[in-house]
Each structure stands twice: as C-alpha cells, then as structure tokens.
Design a protein around this motif. Sequence first.
Motif, PDB file in Angstrom:
ATOM      1  N   VAL A  96       0.862  -1.188   0.000  1.00 20.77           N
ATOM      2  CA  VAL A  96       0.000   0.000   0.000  1.00 20.77           C
ATOM      3  C   VAL A  96       0.893   1.231   0.000  1.00 20.77           C
ATOM      4  N   ILE A  97       0.579   2.198  -0.858  1.00 24.23           N
ATOM      5  CA  ILE A  97       1.367   3.430  -0.914  1.00 24.23           C
ATOM      6  C   ILE A  97       0.460   4.628  -0.617  1.00 24.23           C
ATOM      7  N   ASN A  98       1.052   5.632  -0.026  1.00 26.25           N
ATOM      8  CA  ASN A  98       0.323   6.849   0.285  1.00 26.25           C
ATOM      9  C   ASN A  98       0.005   7.598  -1.009  1.00 26.25           C
ATOM     10  N   PRO A  99      -1.253   8.005  -1.220  1.00 34.30           N
ATOM     11  CA  PRO A  99      -1.594   8.700  -2.475  1.00 34.30           C
ATOM     12  C   PRO A  99      -0.849  10.014  -2.655  1.00 34.30           C
ATOM     13  N   ILE A 100      -0.357  10.588  -1.551  1.00 35.99           N
ATOM     14  CA  ILE A 100       0.415  11.831  -1.667  1.00 35.99           C
ATOM     15  C   ILE A 100       1.671  11.590  -2.492  1.00 35.99           C
ATOM     16  N   ILE A 101       2.246  10.373  -2.375  1.00 34.73           N
ATOM     17  CA  ILE A 101       3.470  10.042  -3.099  1.00 34.73           C
ATOM     18  C   ILE A 101       3.211  10.046  -4.598  1.00 34.73           C
ATOM     19  N   LYS A 129      10.317   2.632  -8.307  1.00 28.37           N
ATOM     20  CA  LYS A 129      11.376   3.376  -7.613  1.00 28.37           C
ATOM     21  C   LYS A 129      11.999   2.517  -6.514  1.00 28.37           C
ATOM     22  N   PRO A 130      13.315   2.415  -6.494  1.00 33.39           N
ATOM     23  CA  PRO A 130      13.964   1.551  -5.491  1.00 33.39           C
ATOM     24  C   PRO A 130      13.833   2.079  -4.069  1.00 33.39           C
ATOM     25  N   ASP A 131      13.653   3.397  -3.914  1.00 35.39           N
ATOM     26  CA  ASP A 131      13.574   3.987  -2.572  1.00 35.39           C
ATOM     27  C   ASP A 131      12.136   4.245  -2.131  1.00 35.39           C
ATOM     28  N   LEU A 132      11.182   3.595  -2.780  1.00 33.14           N
ATOM     29  CA  LEU A 132       9.778   3.809  -2.451  1.00 33.14           C
ATOM     30  C   LEU A 132       9.466   3.300  -1.044  1.00 33.14           C
ATOM     31  N   LYS A 133       8.765   4.131  -0.287  1.00 31.31           N
ATOM     32  CA  LYS A 133       8.339   3.749   1.055  1.00 31.31           C
ATOM     33  C   LYS A 133       6.886   3.306   1.007  1.00 31.31           C
ATOM     34  N   VAL A 134       6.652   2.087   1.445  1.00 32.16           N
ATOM     35  CA  VAL A 134       5.293   1.539   1.427  1.00 32.16           C
ATOM     36  C   VAL A 134       4.757   1.448   2.853  1.00 32.16           C
ATOM     37  N   SER A 135       3.453   1.386   2.960  1.00 27.25           N
ATOM     38  CA  SER A 135       2.809   1.278   4.267  1.00 27.25           C
ATOM     39  C   SER A 135       2.614  -0.188   4.619  1.00 27.25           C
ATOM     40  N   LEU A 136       2.765  -0.480   5.923  1.00 29.51           N
ATOM     41  CA  LEU A 136       2.518  -1.839   6.389  1.00 29.51           C
ATOM     42  C   LEU A 136       1.036  -1.995   6.715  1.00 29.51           C
TER      43      LEU A 136
END
Length: 438
Positions: A96-101, A129-136
């Motif tokens: 899951v990714i933040n829509p702001i991203i 993107k290799p540095d993508l931050k995803v939500s747990l």
Amino acid sequence: MSNKFIFNLDDLFISVGIDVGADFSWMSIALPNQQIIGKPYKILHNQMNSLATAVSKIKEAEELYSLESRIFLESTGIYHYPLFCYLRDKGFNCSVINPIITKNSTNINIRKVHNDRFDSKKAALVGLKPDLKVSLMPSDLALNCRNLCREYYDLMDNRSAYVNKLQGELRMAFPQYLGIFSKITANTSLTLLETYTSPSAFIEADPQEIIDTIKSTARFGVAYAASKYNAIIQAAHDANEFGYILDSNIKRIRLYISFIRKYDEEIKNILDAMHELIDANEETDFVKQIHLVETFKGAGFLSAVTLMGEIGNFSAFSKPKQLFAYFGLDPAVKQSGKFEGTKIQISKRGSAIARRAIHTLTLQSISTSRTGEAKNPVLRDYYLKKCESKPKLVAMGAVSHKVCNMIFAILRDNKPFEIITPQEHIQQYNAAKCDIAA
C-alpha cells in the motif's frame, strides 16, 4: 568498464499500479524500463469475473516477461482493504502506498492530466522506484481498534452538535437554567428537562416531585436536592421576565435530549466493545503495547487504544520523527529561493484522530491536580519555560513533540513510562554507553 547501467536481474519486477475507488479501480502494468503494457484495466469490485480477469492479466504479464509482479495500491482509507486482501490471497506481493506520493510524483505527461486511469499509470511507475516507502498493513486486531475508536469519536462529535443545539434552545427559552448544573447533559439535568421542559412547567409542578427526581438521579441527598430545586424555581421565575419560549422550542428541546440519550447509549456500547476486544486478546503483543501506553501519565484506556489503533504496526517506525510525520505533527516548511515562511504550522497530513489523542495527552501533561501539583512536572516546567518566549500554542506544539517522543520510547524500549528529569535522562544515557563500551 562502469557498472552504472548493469541491472541485477533479481531486482527486476513488473510493477502493477492500482488507483482504488469505492466501486471500481483502474489497474496499469509497467515493465522495469518504465514502459506501460497495454491500456489501463477497469476492475469492477462487485463482479467476480472482473476481479478474475485482473488476476489473469497480471499472471499473463509475468509469464510473458518471465518476471514476478509487485502490486501497489493507493491507500483510500477503507476501500483498498478488500482488493488488497483478494490479491494477497491469490499469492501476489502487495503493498500500500500513500496517495500523496503518487500525486506529487513527477508528471509523466507534458499535459496537465488527472484522472483515475492516469493515476494508475503513475502508481505503476512509482512502484518501480527503489527507494519507495510503502505502508505496512495493520493486523485485524489493530483495524478493529481503529474502526471502533473512529466510530467513538464520530459519535462524540455528533453528540456535541446536539448538545450545542440544546444549549441554543435553552438560551432562548430558559437562559437562567444553564448555570444551575455543572453540565447541562448531566443525567439529573436531562431528566428534569425531559419531564418539565419549560419554566412554567417547573413552577406548576409539585415541589416534592422535583426534589425526589433530583435526589434519585443525583444521589447527593436531600439538602443538595432542595438547594437545586430552589435555584431552578428562582431561574424559572426569572425566565418569565427574560426569556421567550414557543411550542416549537419545547418540542426541539425534547427531541435534542432524545438524540443525546441515544448517542450516550451507542457510545457506551462502543466502549464496551473496545473492552471486550482488548480483554479477548490480552496475550497479543499489540494489547501489551496498549497497556504500555496506558502507563503514560494522563493516558487512559481510550487514549491508549486510539493511539495504537492509528499506529497499527509500530515496527514501521524507526525514528520519532517518522511518528511525528505519521500523526501530521511535522512542520509544513515553506521556502523558495530567498523566501522563507515565518509562520510555520504543522502539516496535518496524518491521522486527525491520533492528533486528537496526542492533544489530550498534552493538555493532561501540562495541567495541575486539584491540590495544585503538576501531573507531569517535567513537561509542565518545559511548557512554562517555552511560554516565556513563545506563544502558548507554539509551546503546546513543542510539548506534543515531547509526548510523541515519550510514546515512541515506551514502545521502542518495551518499558512502562516513568517521569525522569532531563539530567537523569542524560545520566542514564551515559551509563548505557559505558556499559556498551565495556
């Protein structure tokens, strides 16, 4: 030869971006070279064949390009959960990714385009993107706590709206009544207004009847009931001189009281459900973390459950600043060229419910007891010192950051809260460094 353009095949994957909606979602598939495969596909949530087609399209891409897929769904509050679980249960790697991203990512088109199909493409490209931050994804227990807490605050807000309406009617029809009880919504107050409603009804009623009603609901004795009765009758006579009541006012007062009563009942049911949920899961780490947060001075059961429900999975946070940002307590900095904004405000991009709980803990931390003793001497002294050079709201914001720091430390160290001075904290820190060096 430079290894700059050599890719590790193990790191390559197909990125599947999904822009989630309430009734349908749009799905796009991107290759590692950022090429979009085909057109975006519309997934209809209420049709199983549409969901099955989406799964087959992802598997066909995996077989065609001999790469595994990773699926990235935009967080939408609640709508992404069924689709996430469906695809996860089919064996896919889902995040899951933040829509702001995705909304703030570089536009892939010169034209200014914003629609669900286009957003699904952006989500697919952002997934590469290799540095993508995803939500747990939080556990079911955390989600249950979150849902119950959010429903509780929603009910409380609706109740407050009707309390304000009730006060508005009384300010017109019976303004002197408002100062008799400490809370207009106390059981004694509501019972009296339900029974008599207007000033004339109080005056015409049997005195002993009113006194018995006050005595049975307030449980403070005859003297208390008699003094309140005298105050009400005096207020009723004053209302005949200053006050204006219509039949519609009487009906609305009774209507608002019935709504308040109903909300009180549902709020109690929500709190009971919370306690049952926590009691049934006492052995879980999540509930143990709730009890740790409860040890914070001023935090009660509701605040602890609210914070942990909004945090979800604490392992997602490695630094206190990440927790600030998640709660929306991080500063929204405005700077461009030589311009620097002087009015810095919190971003408010995170959980409003969590900020509400933190604000409650902040108020508790800087307050004093009835005897005048500080509930948290360290934070109160810090607050008063900040107030010497900063506005009160700015000082409270600084205390909120301290509260977040302490909550983070409690959960990180897995230890109950204890009040220590900054000097004692430095000593403990230095002692721990010496132990590690030894």
